[in-house]
Write an enzyme that holds these catalytic residues in place. Sequence first.
Site, PDB file in Angstrom:
ATOM      1  N   ASP A 116       1.272   3.029  -3.036  1.00 18.01           N
ATOM      2  CA  ASP A 116       0.078   3.161  -3.884  1.00 18.01           C
ATOM      3  C   ASP A 116       0.335   2.841  -5.352  1.00 18.01           C
ATOM      4  O   ASP A 116       1.373   3.165  -5.917  1.00 18.01           O
ATOM      5  CB  ASP A 116      -0.466   4.592  -3.778  1.00 18.01           C
ATOM      6  CG  ASP A 116      -1.118   4.846  -2.428  1.00 18.01           C
ATOM      7  OD1 ASP A 116      -1.046   3.963  -1.555  1.00 18.01           O
ATOM      8  OD2 ASP A 116      -1.687   5.934  -2.254  1.00 18.01           O
TER       9      ASP A 116
ATOM     10  N   ASP B 184      -5.890   2.996   7.245  1.00 20.35           N
ATOM     11  CA  ASP B 184      -4.646   3.520   6.666  1.00 20.35           C
ATOM     12  C   ASP B 184      -3.591   3.809   7.746  1.00 20.35           C
ATOM     13  O   ASP B 184      -3.824   3.586   8.948  1.00 20.35           O
ATOM     14  CB  ASP B 184      -5.013   4.784   5.872  1.00 20.35           C
ATOM     15  CG  ASP B 184      -4.188   4.950   4.609  1.00 20.35           C
ATOM     16  OD1 ASP B 184      -3.089   4.383   4.528  1.00 20.35           O
ATOM     17  OD2 ASP B 184      -4.660   5.669   3.713  1.00 20.35           O
TER      18      ASP B 184
ATOM     19  N   GLU C 205      -0.956  -0.464   5.537  1.00 24.66           N
ATOM     20  CA  GLU C 205       0.266   0.223   5.994  1.00 24.66           C
ATOM     21  C   GLU C 205       1.401   0.021   4.999  1.00 24.66           C
ATOM     22  O   GLU C 205       2.563   0.205   5.330  1.00 24.66           O
ATOM     23  CB  GLU C 205       0.626  -0.104   7.449  1.00 24.66           C
ATOM     24  CG  GLU C 205       0.913  -1.525   7.815  1.00 24.66           C
ATOM     25  CD  GLU C 205       2.222  -2.030   7.244  1.00 24.66           C
ATOM     26  OE1 GLU C 205       2.174  -2.577   6.125  1.00 24.66           O
ATOM     27  OE2 GLU C 205       3.263  -1.918   7.917  1.00 24.66           O
ATOM     28  N   TRP C 206       1.018  -0.352   3.771  1.00 24.12           N
ATOM     29  CA  TRP C 206       1.903  -0.335   2.597  1.00 24.12           C
ATOM     30  C   TRP C 206       3.070  -1.337   2.652  1.00 24.12           C
ATOM     31  O   TRP C 206       4.036  -1.230   1.916  1.00 24.12           O
ATOM     32  CB  TRP C 206       2.460   1.083   2.359  1.00 24.12           C
ATOM     33  CG  TRP C 206       1.434   2.152   2.571  1.00 24.12           C
ATOM     34  CD1 TRP C 206       0.234   2.231   1.957  1.00 24.12           C
ATOM     35  CD2 TRP C 206       1.501   3.268   3.475  1.00 24.12           C
ATOM     36  NE1 TRP C 206      -0.469   3.328   2.414  1.00 24.12           N
ATOM     37  CE2 TRP C 206       0.283   3.981   3.341  1.00 24.12           C
ATOM     38  CE3 TRP C 206       2.457   3.736   4.362  1.00 24.12           C
ATOM     39  CZ2 TRP C 206      -0.001   5.138   4.085  1.00 24.12           C
ATOM     40  CZ3 TRP C 206       2.179   4.884   5.099  1.00 24.12           C
ATOM     41  CH2 TRP C 206       0.968   5.567   4.955  1.00 24.12           C
TER      42      TRP C 206
HETATM   43  C1  GLA Z   1      -3.117   6.173   1.167  1.00 28.82           C
HETATM   44  C2  GLA Z   1      -3.617   4.813   0.720  1.00 28.82           C
HETATM   45  C3  GLA Z   1      -4.494   4.981  -0.517  1.00 28.82           C
HETATM   46  C4  GLA Z   1      -5.652   5.918  -0.207  1.00 28.82           C
HETATM   47  C5  GLA Z   1      -5.128   7.245   0.303  1.00 28.82           C
HETATM   48  C6  GLA Z   1      -6.242   8.135   0.823  1.00 28.82           C
HETATM   49  O1  GLA Z   1      -2.249   6.730   0.234  1.00 28.82           O
HETATM   50  O2  GLA Z   1      -2.554   3.952   0.462  1.00 28.82           O
HETATM   51  O3  GLA Z   1      -4.961   3.733  -0.984  1.00 28.82           O
HETATM   52  O4  GLA Z   1      -6.489   5.310   0.757  1.00 28.82           O
HETATM   53  O5  GLA Z   1      -4.209   7.066   1.378  1.00 28.82           O
HETATM   54  O6  GLA Z   1      -5.776   9.362   1.286  1.00 28.82           O
END
Ligand code: GLA
Length: 403
Positions: free
Chosen positions: A205, A150, A183-184
Amino acid sequence: MKNSLSVLALMLCLVFSSGNAQKFEDLALTPPMGWNSWNKFGCNVDEQMIRNIADAMDSSGMKDAGYEYIVIDDCWHGGRDSLGFIYPDSARFPSGMKALADYVHSKGLKFGIYSCAGDKTCGGRPGSRGHEYQDALTYAKWGVDYLKYDWCNTAGLNSVGAYTTMRNALYAAGRPVVFSICEWGDTKPWEWAGDVGHLWRITGDITHCFDCELNHGTWSQWGVMRIAEMRKDIRKYAGPGHWNDPDMLEVGNGMTQSEDRAHFSIWCMMAAPLIAGNDLRSMSNETKEILTNRDVIDIDQDSLGVEGYLYATMDSVEVWVKPLVKGDWAICFLNRASSAQRFEFDWSKNIIADDLSKRVLNTNGTAYTLRDLWGKKILGDTKGKLTSELATHDVLVLRLTNR
Ligand code: GLA
């Protein structure tokens, strides 16, 4: 003490010998399939639950359908010992991670874990920053096969450097690990992560709604359709061994059956990793039928590895297409409207040319058989027009074959 010194010496060797490091090849030639704890359980993870999930993966038919990895997300951590080695929360994981990995392996499944490039994970547990080689060695000792990594609490870190360091550490530790970059999409991992990881998140997310945004102030969670439409023109970066990851599945977590079916279908059209996020121990038959529909899974797992795309929108009905091996095509009609929609699709007027794969679907002169993958029946062929009706937020997924 002698033991600890030799471990430290080994770690130093690993750090300095990592010049030829690379990611483990041939590990994710099709998008990874598995289960992850986060979407349903958040921080509420423990070893008994994970064992029971592994049992359910096996007994429910999920394993036979291709699901392989059992991944514990955030909050399994206890702390670091005096030498900096990570250990699990002893109340939640009293038998330790090696025993749990052994159990998962005994079921014919693989074991995954979560860490973070920052000082702390998103849930405030110890992150891997400054401990990458040490953590990679620990994971190898435990028998970890998959690492989700993450991006919280990473002030001052460069994403390419941080993820490459962990890739090198995993490679040096010597146990093949699927490396899942999370890392989104912030620093466009599709442009740099092909040699670093096997999959990379492309958005923030997910949440279990069809078309919503849950705004938390500094960040948002996104409904499945918001995610599906968020990134344009990045399909060329996906392929065998390196996949765009639109986040883990929300099937079985609260949407309607049609919405779950639509979500699953679009993920398969996008060649997305299929990481279930529901409680496998208590899922309904309807949920199980969605997650284990092998004809639809075959679209996702197609060895050509070409990510599908939105070809056209007819009022509220989207048409997604994906070229498949042996000249086949998958076509998914998706109703985005909140009411039922009739639609018509004239195959002869739609010559679908995919610039990326250089494949062309031209039904003039070649009749393709239409197989309805949710209805599990043949729907005729492409000689006539297709006329159909879709319930709200539902899909019709066809496999076209001319063999
Ligand atoms: C981030 C990730 C999620 C999850 C949470 C855990 O938000 O994008 O998929 O792993 O952290 O805290």
